[in-house]
Design a protein around this motif. Structure first.
Motif, PDB file in Angstrom:
ATOM      1  N   SER A  41       0.811  -1.217   0.000  1.00  0.00           N
ATOM      2  CA  SER A  41       0.000   0.000   0.000  1.00  0.00           C
ATOM      3  C   SER A  41       0.844   1.266   0.000  1.00  0.00           C
ATOM      4  O   SER A  41       0.414   2.297  -0.522  1.00  0.00           O
ATOM      5  N   THR A  42       2.041   1.223   0.578  1.00  0.00           N
ATOM      6  CA  THR A  42       2.912   2.406   0.637  1.00  0.00           C
ATOM      7  C   THR A  42       4.355   2.005   0.349  1.00  0.00           C
ATOM      8  O   THR A  42       4.684   0.822   0.271  1.00  0.00           O
ATOM      9  N   ALA A  43       5.203   3.007   0.242  1.00  0.00           N
ATOM     10  CA  ALA A  43       6.624   2.765  -0.018  1.00  0.00           C
ATOM     11  C   ALA A  43       7.318   2.067   1.158  1.00  0.00           C
ATOM     12  O   ALA A  43       8.366   1.463   0.984  1.00  0.00           O
ATOM     13  N   ALA A  44       6.727   2.115   2.340  1.00  0.00           N
ATOM     14  CA  ALA A  44       7.304   1.431   3.503  1.00  0.00           C
ATOM     15  C   ALA A  44       7.206  -0.087   3.367  1.00  0.00           C
ATOM     16  O   ALA A  44       7.926  -0.821   4.042  1.00  0.00           O
ATOM     17  N   LYS A  45       6.326  -0.562   2.486  1.00  0.00           N
ATOM     18  CA  LYS A  45       6.136  -1.990   2.195  1.00  0.00           C
ATOM     19  C   LYS A  45       5.847  -2.805   3.457  1.00  0.00           C
ATOM     20  O   LYS A  45       6.439  -3.853   3.699  1.00  0.00           O
ATOM     21  N   THR A  46       4.900  -2.321   4.249  1.00  0.00           N
ATOM     22  CA  THR A  46       4.511  -3.040   5.459  1.00  0.00           C
ATOM     23  C   THR A  46       3.181  -3.773   5.307  1.00  0.00           C
ATOM     24  O   THR A  46       2.967  -4.776   5.978  1.00  0.00           O
ATOM     25  N   THR A  47       2.292  -3.291   4.426  1.00  0.00           N
ATOM     26  CA  THR A  47       0.979  -3.908   4.247  1.00  0.00           C
ATOM     27  C   THR A  47       0.823  -4.380   2.815  1.00  0.00           C
ATOM     28  O   THR A  47       0.755  -3.569   1.888  1.00  0.00           O
ATOM     29  N   ALA A  48       0.774  -5.699   2.616  1.00  0.00           N
ATOM     30  CA  ALA A  48       0.584  -6.258   1.274  1.00  0.00           C
ATOM     31  C   ALA A  48      -0.875  -6.107   0.866  1.00  0.00           C
ATOM     32  O   ALA A  48      -1.786  -6.388   1.657  1.00  0.00           O
ATOM     33  N   VAL A  49      -1.103  -5.666  -0.377  1.00  0.00           N
ATOM     34  CA  VAL A  49      -2.475  -5.466  -0.867  1.00  0.00           C
ATOM     35  C   VAL A  49      -2.766  -6.245  -2.142  1.00  0.00           C
ATOM     36  O   VAL A  49      -3.893  -6.251  -2.618  1.00  0.00           O
ATOM     37  N   GLY A  50      -1.762  -6.911  -2.719  1.00  0.00           N
ATOM     38  CA  GLY A  50      -1.996  -7.676  -3.935  1.00  0.00           C
ATOM     39  C   GLY A  50      -0.837  -8.577  -4.281  1.00  0.00           C
ATOM     40  O   GLY A  50       0.292  -8.376  -3.816  1.00  0.00           O
ATOM     41  N   TRP A  51      -1.147  -9.596  -5.115  1.00  0.00           N
ATOM     42  CA  TRP A  51      -0.132 -10.569  -5.542  1.00  0.00           C
ATOM     43  C   TRP A  51      -0.369 -10.929  -6.989  1.00  0.00           C
ATOM     44  O   TRP A  51      -1.513 -10.994  -7.447  1.00  0.00           O
ATOM     45  N   TYR A  52       0.702 -11.188  -7.708  1.00  0.00           N
ATOM     46  CA  TYR A  52       0.622 -11.611  -9.111  1.00  0.00           C
ATOM     47  C   TYR A  52       1.746 -12.611  -9.348  1.00  0.00           C
ATOM     48  O   TYR A  52       2.894 -12.353  -8.971  1.00  0.00           O
ATOM     49  N   SER A  53       1.431 -13.757  -9.949  1.00  0.00           N
ATOM     50  CA  SER A  53       2.435 -14.783 -10.178  1.00  0.00           C
ATOM     51  C   SER A  53       2.240 -15.405 -11.553  1.00  0.00           C
ATOM     52  O   SER A  53       1.108 -15.567 -12.007  1.00  0.00           O
ATOM     53  N   TYR A  54       3.362 -15.758 -12.201  1.00  0.00           N
ATOM     54  CA  TYR A  54       3.325 -16.447 -13.483  1.00  0.00           C
ATOM     55  C   TYR A  54       4.555 -17.319 -13.604  1.00  0.00           C
ATOM     56  O   TYR A  54       5.530 -17.128 -12.896  1.00  0.00           O
ATOM     57  N   GLY A  55       4.497 -18.294 -14.470  1.00  0.00           N
ATOM     58  CA  GLY A  55       5.634 -19.176 -14.685  1.00  0.00           C
ATOM     59  C   GLY A  55       5.233 -20.634 -14.642  1.00  0.00           C
ATOM     60  O   GLY A  55       4.081 -20.991 -14.881  1.00  0.00           O
ATOM     61  N   TYR A  56       6.182 -21.485 -14.292  1.00  0.00           N
ATOM     62  CA  TYR A  56       6.010 -22.930 -14.367  1.00  0.00           C
ATOM     63  C   TYR A  56       5.767 -23.603 -13.027  1.00  0.00           C
ATOM     64  O   TYR A  56       5.504 -24.798 -12.988  1.00  0.00           O
ATOM     65  N   CYS A  57       5.903 -22.912 -11.919  1.00  0.00           N
ATOM     66  CA  CYS A  57       5.747 -23.516 -10.590  1.00  0.00           C
ATOM     67  C   CYS A  57       4.338 -23.248 -10.066  1.00  0.00           C
ATOM     68  O   CYS A  57       4.096 -22.269  -9.375  1.00  0.00           O
ATOM     69  N   GLY A  58       3.401 -24.098 -10.391  1.00  0.00           N
ATOM     70  CA  GLY A  58       2.036 -23.911  -9.913  1.00  0.00           C
ATOM     71  C   GLY A  58       1.205 -23.055 -10.855  1.00  0.00           C
ATOM     72  O   GLY A  58       1.669 -22.590 -11.892  1.00  0.00           O
ATOM     73  N   GLU A  59      -0.052 -22.855 -10.465  1.00  0.00           N
ATOM     74  CA  GLU A  59      -0.983 -22.078 -11.277  1.00  0.00           C
ATOM     75  C   GLU A  59      -0.685 -20.582 -11.157  1.00  0.00           C
ATOM     76  O   GLU A  59      -0.384 -20.092 -10.066  1.00  0.00           O
ATOM     77  N   PRO A  60      -0.791 -19.844 -12.266  1.00  0.00           N
ATOM     78  CA  PRO A  60      -0.633 -18.390 -12.177  1.00  0.00           C
ATOM     79  C   PRO A  60      -1.817 -17.791 -11.423  1.00  0.00           C
ATOM     80  O   PRO A  60      -2.911 -18.347 -11.430  1.00  0.00           O
ATOM     81  N   PHE A  61      -1.592 -16.674 -10.740  1.00  0.00           N
ATOM     82  CA  PHE A  61      -2.689 -16.003 -10.044  1.00  0.00           C
ATOM     83  C   PHE A  61      -2.481 -14.503 -10.064  1.00  0.00           C
ATOM     84  O   PHE A  61      -1.366 -14.008 -10.271  1.00  0.00           O
ATOM     85  N   ASP A  62      -3.556 -13.785  -9.904  1.00  0.00           N
ATOM     86  CA  ASP A  62      -3.570 -12.323  -9.867  1.00  0.00           C
ATOM     87  C   ASP A  62      -4.662 -11.929  -8.887  1.00  0.00           C
ATOM     88  O   ASP A  62      -5.849 -12.092  -9.164  1.00  0.00           O
ATOM     89  N   TYR A  63      -4.277 -11.439  -7.726  1.00  0.00           N
ATOM     90  CA  TYR A  63      -5.240 -11.183  -6.669  1.00  0.00           C
ATOM     91  C   TYR A  63      -4.946  -9.845  -6.018  1.00  0.00           C
ATOM     92  O   TYR A  63      -3.790  -9.488  -5.812  1.00  0.00           O
ATOM     93  N   GLY A  64      -5.969  -9.095  -5.690  1.00  0.00           N
ATOM     94  CA  GLY A  64      -5.814  -7.842  -4.956  1.00  0.00           C
ATOM     95  C   GLY A  64      -5.555  -6.658  -5.870  1.00  0.00           C
ATOM     96  O   GLY A  64      -5.914  -6.651  -7.037  1.00  0.00           O
ATOM     97  N   THR A  65      -4.880  -5.661  -5.322  1.00  0.00           N
ATOM     98  CA  THR A  65      -4.637  -4.383  -5.988  1.00  0.00           C
ATOM     99  C   THR A  65      -3.181  -4.281  -6.420  1.00  0.00           C
ATOM    100  O   THR A  65      -2.284  -4.638  -5.668  1.00  0.00           O
ATOM    101  N   HIS A  66      -2.966  -3.776  -7.629  1.00  0.00           N
ATOM    102  CA  HIS A  66      -1.605  -3.517  -8.108  1.00  0.00           C
ATOM    103  C   HIS A  66      -1.270  -2.058  -7.819  1.00  0.00           C
ATOM    104  O   HIS A  66      -2.020  -1.165  -8.177  1.00  0.00           O
ATOM    105  N   THR A  67      -0.145  -1.833  -7.174  1.00  0.00           N
ATOM    106  CA  THR A  67       0.324  -0.483  -6.875  1.00  0.00           C
ATOM    107  C   THR A  67       1.726  -0.304  -7.438  1.00  0.00           C
ATOM    108  O   THR A  67       2.303  -1.239  -7.992  1.00  0.00           O
ATOM    109  N   SER A  68       2.285   0.865  -7.261  1.00  0.00           N
ATOM    110  CA  SER A  68       3.648   1.114  -7.754  1.00  0.00           C
ATOM    111  C   SER A  68       4.706   0.676  -6.739  1.00  0.00           C
ATOM    112  O   SER A  68       5.890   0.805  -6.994  1.00  0.00           O
ATOM    113  N   TYR A  69       4.282   0.149  -5.582  1.00  0.00           N
ATOM    114  CA  TYR A  69       5.214  -0.327  -4.558  1.00  0.00           C
ATOM    115  C   TYR A  69       5.151  -1.848  -4.545  1.00  0.00           C
ATOM    116  O   TYR A  69       4.143  -2.437  -4.150  1.00  0.00           O
ATOM    117  N   PHE A  70       6.223  -2.516  -4.979  1.00  0.00           N
ATOM    118  CA  PHE A  70       6.183  -3.970  -5.059  1.00  0.00           C
ATOM    119  C   PHE A  70       7.580  -4.567  -4.911  1.00  0.00           C
ATOM    120  O   PHE A  70       8.578  -3.888  -5.045  1.00  0.00           O
TER     121      PHE A  70
END
Length: 77
Positions: A41-70
């Motif tokens: 949620s902020t540049a301090a990176k203390t509260t996660a608000v979203g996740w995105y994954s792709y590749g060969y290890c498990g199913e891809p997922f896209d959950y929550g909010t995408h922000t500029s802090y990741f």
């Protein structure tokens, strides 16, 4: 004046059509790898608000909010 405004609008419209969308700049995935982004949620990176994954290890997922802090994690499987 109206003609110049019309030409300006047409020129800007043509520029918008001719300009390609920004390319996705994520890291490439090798064989037996996955990439996971965790968005915060902020540049301090203390509260996660979203996740995105792709590749060969498990199913891809896209959950929550995408922000500029990741963070990005590349996993070998």
């Amino acid at each position: 004046m109206l003609r110049r405004t019309l030409y300006t609008v047409l020129a800007l419209g043509a520029l918008a059509v001719a300009t390609p969308a920004a390319a996705y700049a994520g890291p490439p995935v090798g064989q037996h790898q996955s990439v996971t982004y965790t968005y915060y949620s902020t540049a301090a990176k203390t509260t996660a608000v979203g996740w995105y994954s792709y590749g060969y290890c498990g199913e891809p997922f896209d959950y929550g909010t995408h922000t500029s802090y990741f963070t990005i994690v590349v996993v070998n499987c």
